[in-house]
Design a protein around this motif. Sequence first.
Motif, PDB file in Angstrom:
ATOM      1  N   LEU A 227       0.860  -1.174   0.000  1.00 37.36           N
ATOM      2  CA  LEU A 227       0.000   0.000   0.000  1.00 37.36           C
ATOM      3  C   LEU A 227       0.899   1.228   0.000  1.00 37.36           C
ATOM      4  O   LEU A 227       1.645   1.463   0.956  1.00 37.36           O
ATOM      5  CB  LEU A 227      -0.900  -0.005   1.240  1.00 37.36           C
ATOM      6  N   ALA A 228       0.871   1.986  -1.080  1.00 30.61           N
ATOM      7  CA  ALA A 228       1.748   3.143  -1.233  1.00 30.61           C
ATOM      8  C   ALA A 228       0.926   4.422  -1.254  1.00 30.61           C
ATOM      9  O   ALA A 228      -0.217   4.440  -1.727  1.00 30.61           O
ATOM     10  CB  ALA A 228       2.567   3.024  -2.515  1.00 30.61           C
ATOM     11  N   SER A 229       1.526   5.482  -0.769  1.00 30.39           N
ATOM     12  CA  SER A 229       0.834   6.766  -0.682  1.00 30.39           C
ATOM     13  C   SER A 229       1.659   7.849  -1.365  1.00 30.39           C
ATOM     14  O   SER A 229       2.888   7.866  -1.258  1.00 30.39           O
ATOM     15  CB  SER A 229       0.590   7.131   0.788  1.00 30.39           C
ATOM     16  N   ALA A 230       0.971   8.723  -2.079  1.00 28.90           N
ATOM     17  CA  ALA A 230       1.603   9.876  -2.706  1.00 28.90           C
ATOM     18  C   ALA A 230       0.853  11.121  -2.265  1.00 28.90           C
ATOM     19  O   ALA A 230      -0.159  11.041  -1.564  1.00 28.90           O
ATOM     20  CB  ALA A 230       1.599   9.743  -4.225  1.00 28.90           C
ATOM     21  N   ALA A 231       1.327  12.267  -2.682  1.00 25.43           N
ATOM     22  CA  ALA A 231       0.729  13.527  -2.232  1.00 25.43           C
ATOM     23  C   ALA A 231      -0.746  13.619  -2.602  1.00 25.43           C
ATOM     24  O   ALA A 231      -1.542  14.186  -1.869  1.00 25.43           O
ATOM     25  CB  ALA A 231       1.499  14.697  -2.829  1.00 25.43           C
ATOM     26  N   ARG A 232      -1.111  13.022  -3.749  1.00 27.26           N
ATOM     27  CA  ARG A 232      -2.496  13.145  -4.211  1.00 27.26           C
ATOM     28  C   ARG A 232      -3.104  11.809  -4.603  1.00 27.26           C
ATOM     29  O   ARG A 232      -3.963  11.752  -5.491  1.00 27.26           O
ATOM     30  CB  ARG A 232      -2.575  14.118  -5.385  1.00 27.26           C
TER      31      ARG A 232
END
Length: 421
Positions: A81-86
């Motif tokens: 599960l990866a997260s980016a700014a948007r």
Amino acid sequence: MKLRLLALGSALVLTACGGGGLDTPIAVATPSPAPTAAPTAAPAKAVQWQAQLPAAGSAVCFDFDAGSEVACSTANWDLKLASAARGVSLWSNSGESGSGKGGVFGSPFDYTWSALQKWQAGLLDPTTGQAIPDTLYLKDTADSVFTGSNGIQSKAFEYGVGGSNDHKLYPNFRVFLVTTDHSAASATGNSTSPVYALQMTGYYGGPSGTTSGYPTFRWVDRSVAGAPVRNEQVDARTGWVYFNLTSGQAVAASDAWHIAFNRYNVKLNSGSSGTGKVGGFLAKTPAGFYAADGSTPVAAKFTENNILDTTKSELTASDLQLPTQASQWKKDSVASKLNPAYQGNYPGKLDFGWYSYYPVANGAIVAHSQVANPDRGTLLRSAEGNSYARVRLKEIRYATPGNVSSQQTWQFEFETLPASK
């Protein structure tokens, strides 16, 4: 709010095929009444993952066999599960995303959770009772101009155009333009930035001429008047083969390369795939290969006699579509069946498969909320390649209800399955 679209193009799942069948019932001494419906086998293990959504630029990983969160630097994670700014994205431990033997069978738009409950084994289709090829669990791949929306995620090949008993790959002889510098604004090229027209022409070769994993291609330098058409075949059965279109030679990954092949997968030296500036552009699909819908293969055309010869002139055709500005050259990124293209229109609800995003308030739902779709799911192969799991996103919770800036917890549910019944 402008959204960065992290979800990539989804594809239709191939029809399951292959041998195998249900186990033979064991005879018993005392007859019993026949059940009214076939019993559903209990899953080998049911586990939950309470994943804290990481900060932008970070990721967390889970091993469904161990039933625990693990470091993404280890080799045995199964879901990331990866997260980016948007945005948020999911990845399997396979292909471009990891060194494991993972893979994904369908996107969350392809299966409901109730349909997945019928699966008793990862490689046994519950509808037909037949074994399915393990290759239908697709690896995360380089998303290049050669990546398509069919069952094998290819714009250059089609699988089984002859029907359910046809297990071959067929080239569609599309013409792709490949520039060595995607900052070029035209397709005419120049002496320092050539533009090649390229076709994939086959997939079988080796000593027998019939072994899979030997992609064949031909290309011409359109920036040089009268340049000859060149042909090549590479052995891409076991890993990426890197190729320099200028020299016409296979090279090391550390050398100057333009295009690379891994079985029927193709990538370019740009973006997520390399440090180069190579760009791609789909210039033409030869007439007759697809029905009016543009996606259904016409078997008679794919298997037409002398098709290799009759499509050669497409490389130098005058009616190729050409990019008119530099932004039209496609650079490589990474794609996974876990990240299908969203459905819906802004500012309405945007459905990303696993969850829905609400740009504006909707009843009790606060603006900019992400809400899980627990009735969707998919099948996932483990990093070790010997176990499978059906998985869904059961819930998204905010630490402070109604505050979309507070910490999110994504609750995933896994039910592990063996390879066969």
